[in-house]
Write a protein that holds these residues in place. Sequence first.
Motif, PDB file in Angstrom:
ATOM      1  N   ALA A  90       0.842  -1.199   0.000  1.00 44.07           N
ATOM      2  CA  ALA A  90       0.000   0.000   0.000  1.00 44.07           C
ATOM      3  C   ALA A  90       0.876   1.247   0.000  1.00 44.07           C
ATOM      4  N   LYS A  91       2.052   1.138   0.618  1.00 39.59           N
ATOM      5  CA  LYS A  91       2.987   2.267   0.727  1.00 39.59           C
ATOM      6  C   LYS A  91       4.037   2.276  -0.385  1.00 39.59           C
ATOM      7  N   ASP A  92       4.137   1.198  -1.128  1.00 40.87           N
ATOM      8  CA  ASP A  92       5.164   1.065  -2.159  1.00 40.87           C
ATOM      9  C   ASP A  92       4.786   1.890  -3.387  1.00 40.87           C
ATOM     10  N   GLU A  93       5.557   2.905  -3.679  1.00 44.80           N
ATOM     11  CA  GLU A  93       5.239   3.806  -4.785  1.00 44.80           C
ATOM     12  C   GLU A  93       5.308   3.123  -6.144  1.00 44.80           C
ATOM     13  N   GLU A  94       6.100   2.069  -6.259  1.00 46.92           N
ATOM     14  CA  GLU A  94       6.226   1.365  -7.542  1.00 46.92           C
ATOM     15  C   GLU A  94       5.030   0.467  -7.827  1.00 46.92           C
ATOM     16  N   THR A  95       4.299   0.105  -6.791  1.00 43.00           N
ATOM     17  CA  THR A  95       3.124  -0.765  -6.958  1.00 43.00           C
ATOM     18  C   THR A  95       1.894   0.083  -7.224  1.00 43.00           C
ATOM     19  N   LYS A  96       1.329  -0.075  -8.406  1.00 47.57           N
ATOM     20  CA  LYS A  96       0.118   0.649  -8.772  1.00 47.57           C
ATOM     21  C   LYS A  96      -1.112  -0.262  -8.746  1.00 47.57           C
ATOM     22  N   VAL A  97      -0.879  -1.564  -8.994  1.00 44.30           N
ATOM     23  CA  VAL A  97      -1.951  -2.560  -8.994  1.00 44.30           C
ATOM     24  C   VAL A  97      -1.426  -3.817  -8.312  1.00 44.30           C
ATOM     25  N   LEU A  98      -2.288  -4.461  -7.525  1.00 45.31           N
ATOM     26  CA  LEU A  98      -1.927  -5.714  -6.853  1.00 45.31           C
ATOM     27  C   LEU A  98      -2.717  -6.866  -7.450  1.00 45.31           C
ATOM     28  N   VAL A  99      -2.045  -7.981  -7.720  1.00 46.25           N
ATOM     29  CA  VAL A  99      -2.704  -9.209  -8.167  1.00 46.25           C
ATOM     30  C   VAL A  99      -2.524 -10.248  -7.064  1.00 46.25           C
ATOM     31  N   LEU A 100      -3.601 -10.900  -6.680  1.00 44.37           N
ATOM     32  CA  LEU A 100      -3.545 -11.952  -5.653  1.00 44.37           C
ATOM     33  C   LEU A 100      -4.006 -13.264  -6.262  1.00 44.37           C
ATOM     34  N   THR A 101      -3.186 -14.307  -6.113  1.00 45.11           N
ATOM     35  CA  THR A 101      -3.510 -15.627  -6.653  1.00 45.11           C
ATOM     36  C   THR A 101      -3.001 -16.697  -5.700  1.00 45.11           C
ATOM     37  N   SER A 245      -2.947  -2.765 -17.961  1.00 43.46           N
ATOM     38  CA  SER A 245      -3.890  -1.830 -18.597  1.00 43.46           C
ATOM     39  C   SER A 245      -4.488  -0.899 -17.547  1.00 43.46           C
ATOM     40  N   TRP A 246      -4.688  -1.411 -16.338  1.00 46.19           N
ATOM     41  CA  TRP A 246      -5.176  -0.570 -15.242  1.00 46.19           C
ATOM     42  C   TRP A 246      -4.129   0.475 -14.864  1.00 46.19           C
ATOM     43  N   VAL A 247      -2.871   0.047 -14.831  1.00 47.91           N
ATOM     44  CA  VAL A 247      -1.784   0.988 -14.523  1.00 47.91           C
ATOM     45  C   VAL A 247      -1.772   2.117 -15.564  1.00 47.91           C
ATOM     46  N   LYS A 248      -1.844   1.734 -16.833  1.00 48.18           N
ATOM     47  CA  LYS A 248      -1.780   2.701 -17.929  1.00 48.18           C
ATOM     48  C   LYS A 248      -2.945   3.681 -17.882  1.00 48.18           C
ATOM     49  N   SER A 249      -4.132   3.196 -17.516  1.00 41.92           N
ATOM     50  CA  SER A 249      -5.318   4.056 -17.494  1.00 41.92           C
ATOM     51  C   SER A 249      -5.448   4.849 -16.203  1.00 41.92           C
ATOM     52  N   GLY A 250      -4.585   4.533 -15.234  1.00 42.09           N
ATOM     53  CA  GLY A 250      -4.658   5.229 -13.946  1.00 42.09           C
ATOM     54  C   GLY A 250      -5.866   4.819 -13.116  1.00 42.09           C
ATOM     55  N   LYS A 251      -6.297   3.589 -13.268  1.00 41.76           N
ATOM     56  CA  LYS A 251      -7.474   3.101 -12.547  1.00 41.76           C
ATOM     57  C   LYS A 251      -7.331   3.291 -11.036  1.00 41.76           C
ATOM     58  N   LYS A 252      -8.429   3.707 -10.402  1.00 35.83           N
ATOM     59  CA  LYS A 252      -8.477   3.852  -8.958  1.00 35.83           C
ATOM     60  C   LYS A 252      -9.241   2.678  -8.339  1.00 35.83           C
ATOM     61  N   LYS A 253      -8.994   2.444  -7.077  1.00 33.18           N
ATOM     62  CA  LYS A 253      -9.678   1.356  -6.368  1.00 33.18           C
ATOM     63  C   LYS A 253     -11.193   1.552  -6.429  1.00 33.18           C
TER      64      LYS A 253
END
Length: 318
Positions: A90-101, A245-253
């Motif tokens: 949540a604090k990591d500036e490089e992480t824009k989207v999280l994938v959980l599997t 694609s979410w990163v590129k579009s700037g998707k918000k939570k």
Amino acid sequence: MFGGSTVQCLRLSVRLHSSVQLNCTAVANFHTSSVIFGSPADSLGKFNAKLVKVEKKNNVTTLTMNDPKKLNGWTGPMMITVRQLFKDYAKDEETKVLVLTGADPYYCAGVNLAATMAPMHPKKLRETIRVNNQALFDAFLDFPKPILIAANGPAIGASVTSATTCDAILASEKATFNVPFAALGIPPEGCSSIHFERMMGKDVAAKLLNEGWKPNGKEAAEIGMAMEVVAHEKLMPRAQEIAESWVKSGKKKSIPGGGTVEEYKKVNAKESEDLADAFLSYKFLDAQYNFLMSKGKKSNARVFWWVKTLRPIWGRML
């Protein structure tokens, strides 16, 4: 703590059978909602980096629950690890989207209730259940960035309800989704009491929560639980593609169905109260006893027979 000879007998019974695991599905390892029964909130275990693999690529961080022998079940250490990693990224500036599997074959078999069944005062036990349940779902709700669930296989209980509060679920053709709360005699959790209807409609919500319907990946996509279903071998490449694609579009939570984090945290708090009451109810204890007897697990079932039989005594302490 407990008093009286009959309750002392209950304490002995629980100690003798401390390895018993509560059940909600007839797989080899049985998992259910989102509570460690009898485990204090501060003793779930320790962070274990081996339980979750981390991969970072193009501002997408993928967390893979990696305990396949336990079907990636949410043991205490697994929950502690996932929650801590959520806080970190949540604090990591490089992480824009999280994938959980999950590591195959399961996505997650829900929360493992076998971790500890230590005797404790009923009031303390109830509070432990409430706190642990609420904290688990709050971790998903509080994460400030988009989360994509890549459901690689069966998902059970809390792992289903938590996934539906994330931005989207991408389902493998091998995925299934099971929320067996009615069979357990417990109320919905993970905000599903209102969220399922908002996300998938009244009829589907009732079918899932009341009838125990277990949709597969294709069916989950058809009812709006999953955004799409893909061939198993294409799951992670497709998840990375969607996340980028979410990163590129700037998707918000966002929460599917239109709920807000503030609203759902209130719902989660209320559901956690109700769940804590339900887990100490005669109805739940009797359901566990009957389930274990039906599976021929008479020794484990005997624990629940004692607990339900003596409930009129220890219930006065709640």
